[in-house]
Design an enzyme around this catalytic site. Structure first.
Site, PDB file in Angstrom:
ATOM      1  N   GLU A 144      -3.563  -0.433  -3.632  1.00 12.13           N
ATOM      2  CA  GLU A 144      -4.859   0.243  -3.651  1.00 12.13           C
ATOM      3  C   GLU A 144      -5.292   0.708  -5.034  1.00 12.13           C
ATOM      4  OE1 GLU A 144      -1.904   3.589  -2.740  1.00 12.13           O
ATOM      5  OE2 GLU A 144      -2.171   1.484  -2.134  1.00 12.13           O
ATOM      6  N   ASP A 175      -6.217   7.337   5.110  1.00  9.07           N
ATOM      7  CA  ASP A 175      -5.028   7.000   4.319  1.00  9.07           C
ATOM      8  C   ASP A 175      -4.943   7.821   3.039  1.00  9.07           C
ATOM      9  OD1 ASP A 175      -3.661   5.126   5.845  1.00  9.07           O
ATOM     10  OD2 ASP A 175      -4.896   3.477   5.154  1.00  9.07           O
ATOM     11  N   TYR A 196       0.857  -1.184   0.000  1.00  6.37           N
ATOM     12  CA  TYR A 196       0.000   0.000   0.000  1.00  6.37           C
ATOM     13  C   TYR A 196       0.894   1.236   0.000  1.00  6.37           C
ATOM     14  CZ  TYR A 196      -4.081  -2.858   1.214  1.00  6.37           C
ATOM     15  OH  TYR A 196      -5.088  -3.791   1.194  1.00  6.37           O
ATOM     16  N   HIS A 245      -0.702   4.882  -0.988  1.00 10.85           N
ATOM     17  CA  HIS A 245      -1.523   6.064  -0.657  1.00 10.85           C
ATOM     18  C   HIS A 245      -0.707   7.343  -0.822  1.00 10.85           C
ATOM     19  CE1 HIS A 245      -4.683   3.426   0.781  1.00 10.85           C
ATOM     20  NE2 HIS A 245      -3.828   2.820   1.582  1.00 10.85           N
TER      21      HIS A 245
END
Length: 370
Positions: free
Chosen positions: A118, A270, A94, A96
């Site tokens: 993501e 996030d 991840y 972000h």
């Protein structure tokens, strides 16, 4: 390929990028897996389990990063990890990046290829690597809201479920996607009154059929959001635009008109948060209060259930990770959904929404490595 699994170092993060079961799958594909000592301990996986699965245990993160080509993590790399990345690394985790320009700059400077869970897509237009953590976060959001509503935690002293003769809490969920649906499911199961505010009419029909009238749905307009948050005891922020910063659904001026002791749970934190007054918190210090409204903005909610979360995450990421290990970046040329996950390559931003959010140039990912 040599695959590395470092221990997560973000505050209160106990998940791990690969479970021993996943390691065995990589090894069976002919790959070498190196795991940092204690990487799985927080999720209940001892080093011995990794050794039995065929991994090599190394003493520290430096050994992982220097010895591996594919780095598999859970959370976004921290500054000390940016410094360990090079142009020879593929980072799979991840990221972000939209609300985090410092991290973006660190990854760009490293020269690595960074693939974000993501933004990987599927044939249905969903986000399959985000979905399992969204499921966990949506469910944890309701448990956390119920705890935060208690008086000793700064809330108004309200029991989420109510009791006979006393009404339950009213929970407003902003967004009816995976997070919102799971939050609504848990809240309704606990006996709360639940409203989902959603802008997709087909999705509202799905939710209505799914819950058989147990929840209310409202079409998302400024009026609807304003009306519902003023009546809410809890608001769960569950809005998402893939790769981009989350839209701000509640402004600071709105807080003065909300119920004192009401709770905002920002699952979108996030991606920068969907409340204007949101800022990231940790499991150790999860809440703060602004204008009498308690904010719960933990940036890694699923980290509170690391065993469940690690297994669910690995189930989703395993097939994609194996493709990267088997083919390297060539896997992105043959899998358009995995290619959507590429955010950074050779010092360039390769996801349009991320580039727009950061105000930096976007480079077509297919042209970037020719």
């Amino acid at each position: 390929m040599r695959v590395g699994v470092p221990r997560e170092i973000k505050a209160d993060e106990y998940r791990v990028g690969l479970t021993p079961t996943a390691v065995r799958e990589y090894v069976s594909h002919g790959h070498e897996v190196i795991v940092e000592k204690g990487a799985g301990a927080g999720a209940g996986y001892p080093d011995e389990a990794y050794t039995r699965a065929g991994a090599k245990i190394v003493p520290d993160a430096d050994a992982v990063f220097s010895g591996a080509q594919l780095i598999v993590k859970v959370k976004e790399p921290q500054p000390v990890e940016w410094a360990r990345l090079t142009e020879n690394h593929i980072l799979f985790t991840y990221l972000h990046l939209a609300p985090d320009p410092a991290q973006a700059d660190g990854l760009l400077a490293s020269g690595c290829a960074a693939i974000a869970y993501e933004t990987v897509t599927d044939a249905q237009g969903g986000l399959p690597l985000l979905a399992p953590m969204s499921e966990v976060a949506g469910r944890i959001a309701v448990f956390s809201a119920g705890e935060t509503l208690l008086k000793h935690n700064g809330g108004m002293g309200l029991l989420l479920s109510g009791v006979p003769g006393v009404p339950p809490a009213r929970i407003v969920v902003l967004g009816g996607g995976v997070v919102g649906m799971n939050a609504a499911r848990m809240a309704a199961g606990l006996g709360a009154e639940v409203v989902i505010v959603e802008r997709s009419i087909p999705r509202m029909r799905e939710l209505d059929n799914m819950f058989q009238g147990r929840i209310l749905t409202r079409y998302s307009t400024q009026d609807a959001v304003e009306e519902e948050i003023l009546k809410a005891d809890v608001v769960v922020g569950a809005v998402l635009t893939a790769g981009a910063s989350a839209p701000k659904m509640i402004r600071k001026d709105d807080l003065k008109r909300m119920k004192p002791g009401s709770v905002l749970v920002d699952v979108s934190i996030d991606q920068g948060g969907c409340f204007e007054t949101s800022r990231p918190t940790t499991h150790a210090n999860p809440t703060y209060t602004v204008d009498g409204v308690v904010h719960y903005c933990v940036a890694n909610m699923p980290g509170a259930a690391p065993r469940t979360s690690s297994e669910a995450l690995v189930h989703a990421t395993l097939s994609f990770g194996l493709q990267l290990a088997d083919k390297g970046l060539d896997a992105l040329k043959t899998n358009k959904h995995l290619a959507k996950g590429l955010n950074v390559l050779k010092g360039q931003l390769t996801h349009p929404a991320v580039a727009e959010a950061l105000g930096k140039p976007f480079v077509d990912p297919y042209g970037a490595w020719k």
